[in-house]
Design a protein around this motif. Structure first.
Motif, PDB file in Angstrom:
ATOM      1  N   UNK A 125       0.823  -1.212   0.000  1.00 25.25           N
ATOM      2  CA  UNK A 125       0.000   0.000   0.000  1.00 25.25           C
ATOM      3  C   UNK A 125       0.853   1.256   0.000  1.00 25.25           C
ATOM      4  N   UNK A 126       2.039   1.181   0.579  1.00 26.70           N
ATOM      5  CA  UNK A 126       2.910   2.356   0.486  1.00 26.70           C
ATOM      6  C   UNK A 126       3.185   2.699  -0.982  1.00 26.70           C
ATOM      7  N   UNK A 127       3.515   1.690  -1.767  1.00 23.53           N
ATOM      8  CA  UNK A 127       3.780   1.918  -3.190  1.00 23.53           C
ATOM      9  C   UNK A 127       2.507   2.288  -3.944  1.00 23.53           C
ATOM     10  N   UNK A 128       1.394   1.675  -3.576  1.00 27.98           N
ATOM     11  CA  UNK A 128       0.139   1.990  -4.245  1.00 27.98           C
ATOM     12  C   UNK A 128      -0.253   3.449  -4.007  1.00 27.98           C
ATOM     13  N   UNK A 129      -0.115   3.901  -2.778  1.00 31.22           N
ATOM     14  CA  UNK A 129      -0.465   5.282  -2.479  1.00 31.22           C
ATOM     15  C   UNK A 129       0.496   6.258  -3.159  1.00 31.22           C
ATOM     16  N   UNK A 130       1.745   5.864  -3.305  1.00 32.35           N
ATOM     17  CA  UNK A 130       2.683   6.713  -4.029  1.00 32.35           C
ATOM     18  C   UNK A 130       2.289   6.846  -5.495  1.00 32.35           C
ATOM     19  N   UNK A 131       1.739   5.798  -6.079  1.00 33.39           N
ATOM     20  CA  UNK A 131       1.242   5.891  -7.452  1.00 33.39           C
ATOM     21  C   UNK A 131       0.157   6.965  -7.559  1.00 33.39           C
ATOM     22  N   UNK A 132      -0.767   6.917  -6.627  1.00 34.98           N
ATOM     23  CA  UNK A 132      -1.849   7.903  -6.627  1.00 34.98           C
ATOM     24  C   UNK A 132      -1.292   9.305  -6.430  1.00 34.98           C
ATOM     25  N   UNK A 133      -0.373   9.436  -5.491  1.00 34.60           N
ATOM     26  CA  UNK A 133       0.158  10.757  -5.174  1.00 34.60           C
ATOM     27  C   UNK A 133       0.958  11.347  -6.332  1.00 34.60           C
ATOM     28  N   UNK A 134       1.647  10.512  -7.088  1.00 33.56           N
ATOM     29  CA  UNK A 134       2.377  11.008  -8.256  1.00 33.56           C
ATOM     30  C   UNK A 134       1.403  11.571  -9.283  1.00 33.56           C
ATOM     31  N   UNK A 135       0.333  10.825  -9.559  1.00 38.00           N
ATOM     32  CA  UNK A 135      -0.659  11.270 -10.541  1.00 38.00           C
ATOM     33  C   UNK A 135      -1.440  12.473 -10.040  1.00 38.00           C
ATOM     34  N   UNK A 136      -1.793  12.467  -8.754  1.00 40.17           N
ATOM     35  CA  UNK A 136      -2.540  13.588  -8.186  1.00 40.17           C
ATOM     36  C   UNK A 136      -1.686  14.859  -8.179  1.00 40.17           C
ATOM     37  N   UNK A 137      -0.405  14.707  -7.891  1.00 40.85           N
ATOM     38  CA  UNK A 137       0.486  15.857  -7.919  1.00 40.85           C
ATOM     39  C   UNK A 137       0.598  16.451  -9.306  1.00 40.85           C
ATOM     40  N   UNK A 138       0.603  15.583 -10.313  1.00 35.74           N
ATOM     41  CA  UNK A 138       0.653  16.035 -11.705  1.00 35.74           C
ATOM     42  C   UNK A 138      -0.595  16.844 -12.054  1.00 35.74           C
ATOM     43  N   UNK A 139      -1.757  16.343 -11.659  1.00 38.77           N
ATOM     44  CA  UNK A 139      -3.005  17.063 -11.934  1.00 38.77           C
ATOM     45  C   UNK A 139      -3.053  18.368 -11.144  1.00 38.77           C
ATOM     46  N   UNK A 140      -2.586  18.331  -9.917  1.00 40.60           N
ATOM     47  CA  UNK A 140      -2.580  19.545  -9.096  1.00 40.60           C
ATOM     48  C   UNK A 140      -1.742  20.635  -9.768  1.00 40.60           C
ATOM     49  N   UNK A 141      -0.564  20.271 -10.239  1.00 43.61           N
ATOM     50  CA  UNK A 141       0.296  21.240 -10.924  1.00 43.61           C
ATOM     51  C   UNK A 141      -0.392  21.794 -12.172  1.00 43.61           C
ATOM     52  N   UNK A 142      -1.101  20.942 -12.904  1.00 39.89           N
ATOM     53  CA  UNK A 142      -1.827  21.381 -14.100  1.00 39.89           C
ATOM     54  C   UNK A 142      -2.913  22.392 -13.743  1.00 39.89           C
ATOM     55  N   UNK A 143      -3.665  22.112 -12.700  1.00 42.41           N
ATOM     56  CA  UNK A 143      -4.732  23.024 -12.275  1.00 42.41           C
ATOM     57  C   UNK A 143      -4.170  24.365 -11.809  1.00 42.41           C
ATOM     58  N   UNK A 144      -3.056  24.322 -11.107  1.00 40.78           N
ATOM     59  CA  UNK A 144      -2.437  25.572 -10.650  1.00 40.78           C
ATOM     60  C   UNK A 144      -1.936  26.378 -11.843  1.00 40.78           C
ATOM     61  N   UNK A 145      -1.376  25.690 -12.826  1.00 39.89           N
ATOM     62  CA  UNK A 145      -0.933  26.399 -14.044  1.00 39.89           C
ATOM     63  C   UNK A 145      -2.119  27.075 -14.720  1.00 39.89           C
ATOM     64  N   UNK A 146      -3.238  26.368 -14.826  1.00 35.93           N
ATOM     65  CA  UNK A 146      -4.428  26.960 -15.436  1.00 35.93           C
ATOM     66  C   UNK A 146      -4.944  28.130 -14.603  1.00 35.93           C
ATOM     67  N   UNK A 147      -4.853  28.004 -13.300  1.00 32.37           N
ATOM     68  CA  UNK A 147      -5.260  29.104 -12.445  1.00 32.37           C
ATOM     69  C   UNK A 147      -4.417  30.346 -12.681  1.00 32.37           C
ATOM     70  N   UNK A 148      -3.124  30.125 -12.901  1.00 32.52           N
ATOM     71  CA  UNK A 148      -2.213  31.235 -13.183  1.00 32.52           C
ATOM     72  C   UNK A 148      -2.497  31.848 -14.549  1.00 32.52           C
ATOM     73  N   UNK A 149      -2.648  30.996 -15.557  1.00 33.85           N
ATOM     74  CA  UNK A 149      -2.874  31.477 -16.919  1.00 33.85           C
ATOM     75  C   UNK A 149      -4.192  32.233 -17.059  1.00 33.85           C
ATOM     76  N   UNK A 150      -5.168  31.871 -16.248  1.00 32.62           N
ATOM     77  CA  UNK A 150      -6.495  32.487 -16.363  1.00 32.62           C
ATOM     78  C   UNK A 150      -6.824  33.343 -15.136  1.00 32.62           C
ATOM     79  N   UNK A 151      -5.805  33.983 -14.576  1.00 29.58           N
ATOM     80  CA  UNK A 151      -6.024  34.824 -13.391  1.00 29.58           C
ATOM     81  C   UNK A 151      -6.750  36.121 -13.726  1.00 29.58           C
ATOM     82  N   UNK A 152      -6.931  36.425 -15.024  1.00 30.08           N
ATOM     83  CA  UNK A 152      -7.671  37.623 -15.438  1.00 30.08           C
ATOM     84  C   UNK A 152      -8.829  37.301 -16.382  1.00 30.08           C
ATOM     85  N   UNK A 153      -9.082  36.025 -16.621  1.00 34.94           N
ATOM     86  CA  UNK A 153     -10.119  35.629 -17.570  1.00 34.94           C
ATOM     87  C   UNK A 153     -11.507  35.753 -16.942  1.00 34.94           C
ATOM     88  N   UNK A 154     -12.296  36.671 -17.463  1.00 39.15           N
ATOM     89  CA  UNK A 154     -13.640  36.900 -16.942  1.00 39.15           C
ATOM     90  C   UNK A 154     -14.559  35.760 -17.365  1.00 39.15           C
TER      91      UNK A 154
END
Length: 527
Positions: A125-154
């Motif tokens: 389960x340690x390795x299984x949870x690390x799999x999830x965390x790697x993928x979740x971290x990737x999505x989190x970074x993507x969402x933050x990038x979109x938040x930055x790119x669209x910080x003025x988009x009405x």
């Protein structure tokens, strides 16, 4: 079914054919593909510990170590269940006996299938949870990038599926990221809760041999011990914590998928999914079906369901070592991990390449009567109305405008607002044309919402910077933890090789031992 027919089908000795098909073969197939590496690590670590406390001689340790090193793990992983041995443990044990002889039996001193099984599941389960965390971290970074790119988009946000208020698109992306960030922390917490070694609990009462449980925990990379020997083999909260965290992450992520599917429709026209993630209809050549998001929604439901199955299977089971919480249960958490991980990776691709129709979003926000909240606030600030009065005035006015066919808030005039206020309040309410225009301007609406966490572009930009730092922290936690587990595996191989070559330090411990305590050698508990 007649007794003789059952015996004819299943045989008269263990294991019966139906038992093999329902239990043993599926369990073997799961174990050889998931548990085998951790099983070998436990063999190596237990051997090193037994030698370090003098329970196995140098000669026997060398023989057993060579036997472990000589196992053809690829062949075992490719093997099919034949029924000669009950499960993977006995299959591996038989191969070791065949190679090393009876001395291999000493590897089972002071341990049981019970504490080994619980240890295997925790390690996996340690390795299984690390799999999830790697993928979740990737999505989190993507969402933050979109938040930055669209910080003025009405844009125009909705509540109860209806237009509510003007907003900034990056604000929504960061909101989704914040939920995912909390889910990541919950999975990190689940990791921390299971990162304790049950080895030494034996069957359930511990052992009379003078073992070193702390050293065993260190060798396997755990942060500490499940101290109580009954707790070590009986508890299931370690896996329940993981199932709960995974289920919540799947549910939270699925809610956003529903919205994105809606906004990708031609009627909304807010997003266009990139070509790698759409499917063209077999009969309607113009159609671009966003099936990637549909599949994501469906698979997230499957991930949630698998996690829920784990919790359901635990319900009303006895507190002790029992199969309900072992071979039959564990694959459901692995399936939850697999589905969730795949979807998180997929959504990183889909959202990271999505095309935003900025112009449509802006025009809808500018023309919408969703700006009416600020008009009510302006009547309070500038015209002396109570908010209850202002709310009633604006509500009546919007109804009247709708009845007159006014669809664009920019067509509203101060005189119309004052006339409605006269009717509602029974007195003259003065407000200037400029004040009405400004109040009903979506750009003004978002600009003044500078309260902490609000939609003002400056505040969205500030939050995006903070979330980028959080993304770096998540990545650092993952990197440190993964490197720790990799280091543990490498060290076990080296120490076992040292035993087989007779290279043992003068204090009885393998030469590579650094003397670290489990708390020193394990990653810190996530903040």
């Amino acid at each position: 079914m007649k007794r003789e027919d059952i015996i004819d089908r299943d045989g008269s000795t263990f294991p019966g054919a139906s038992y093999t098909n329902a239990v043993l073969r599926p369990a073997y197939d799961e174990a050889k593909s998931v548990l085998l590496p951790s099983l070998i690590q436990i063999h190596r670590a237990h051997l090193i510990m037994l030698r370090s406390v003098g329970l196995i001689s140098d000669t026997d340790a060398a023989t057993i170590a060579g036997t472990i090193d000589g196992l053809d793990l690829d062949a075992i992983a490719a093997s099919q269940y034949a029924g000669e041995y009950e499960d993977l443990f006995f299959t591996v044990e038989a191969l070791m006996f065949a190679q090393g002889g009876d001395v291999v039996g000493n590897l089972h001193i002071a341990r049981s299938r019970n504490d080994m099984g619980m240890c295997l599941y925790r390690m996996v389960m340690r390795h299984q949870l690390l799999r999830v965390l790697a993928a979740a971290g990737e999505l989190y970074e993507t969402l933050v990038r979109l938040g930055t790119e669209h910080s003025k988009t009405l844009t125009l946000e909705h509540t109860h599926t209806q237009p509510a208020q003007p907003s900034i698109l990056g604000h929504r992306f960061l909101a989704i990221a914040d939920v995912l960030g909390r889910d990541i922390e919950r999975v990190q917490s689940a990791y921390a809760s299971l990162d304790y070694s049950p080895m030494g609990g034996a069957a359930l009462t511990g052992t009379g041999f003078g073992i070193d449980r702390e050293f065993m925990a260190e060798l396997l990379g755990f942060r500490g011990l499940v101290e109580n020997s009954y707790d070590a083999v009986a508890s299931t909260d370690y896996i329940a914590h993981s199932a709960t965290a995974l289920q919540l992450m799947a549910i939270d992520t699925g809610r956003s998928c529903v919205d994105f599917l809606t906004w990708c429709t031609a009627e909304f026209g807010l997003y266009k999914v990139a070509s790698p993630y759409v499917q063209i209809s077999s009969i309607m050549p113009q159609k671009r079906n966003p099936v990637s998001i549909e599949h994501s929604r469906s698979l997230l439901s499957a991930a949630s369901s698998s996690a829920a199955t784990v919790l359901t299977m635990m319900h009303n089971t006895p507190f002790g070592d029992i199969v309900d919480t072992e071979d039959d249960l564990q694959p459901y958490i692995w399936r939850s991990v697999s589905d969730l991980t795949n979807v998180l990776h997929l959504l990183s691709g889909v959202l990271g390449t999505i095309e935003v129709n900025v112009e449509v979003m802006r025009e809808r926000a500018l023309s919408s009567f969703a700006n009416a909240t600020e008009l009510a606030d302006t009547l309070v600030r500038e015209a002396g109305c109570t908010f209850k009065e202002a709310h009633a005035v604006v509500s009546r006015f919007v109804q009247s405008a709708d009845a007159q066919g006014i669809r664009d808030v920019r067509d509203v005039h101060a005189a119309d607002v004052m006339a409605t206020a006269q009717d509602v309040c029974g007195r003259r309410v003065d407000i200037s044309e400029d004040s009405v225009r400004l109040a009903l301007n979506a750009d003004h609406f978002v600009q003044i919402r500078t309260s902490r966490g609000g939609v003002a572009p400056s505040e969205v930009a500030r939050m995006a910077v903070d979330r980028r730092q959080r993304a770096e922290a998540f990545a650092g936690w993952y990197r440190t933890t993964a490197e720790h587990l990799d280091g543990v595996a490498d060290r076990l191989v080296r120490d076992c090789e040292a035993l087989s070559g007779g290279a043992v330090a003068g204090n009885g411990h393998p030469v590579s031992r650094q003397g670290a305590t489990p708390s020193e050698s394990s990653p810190a508990t996530p903040a």
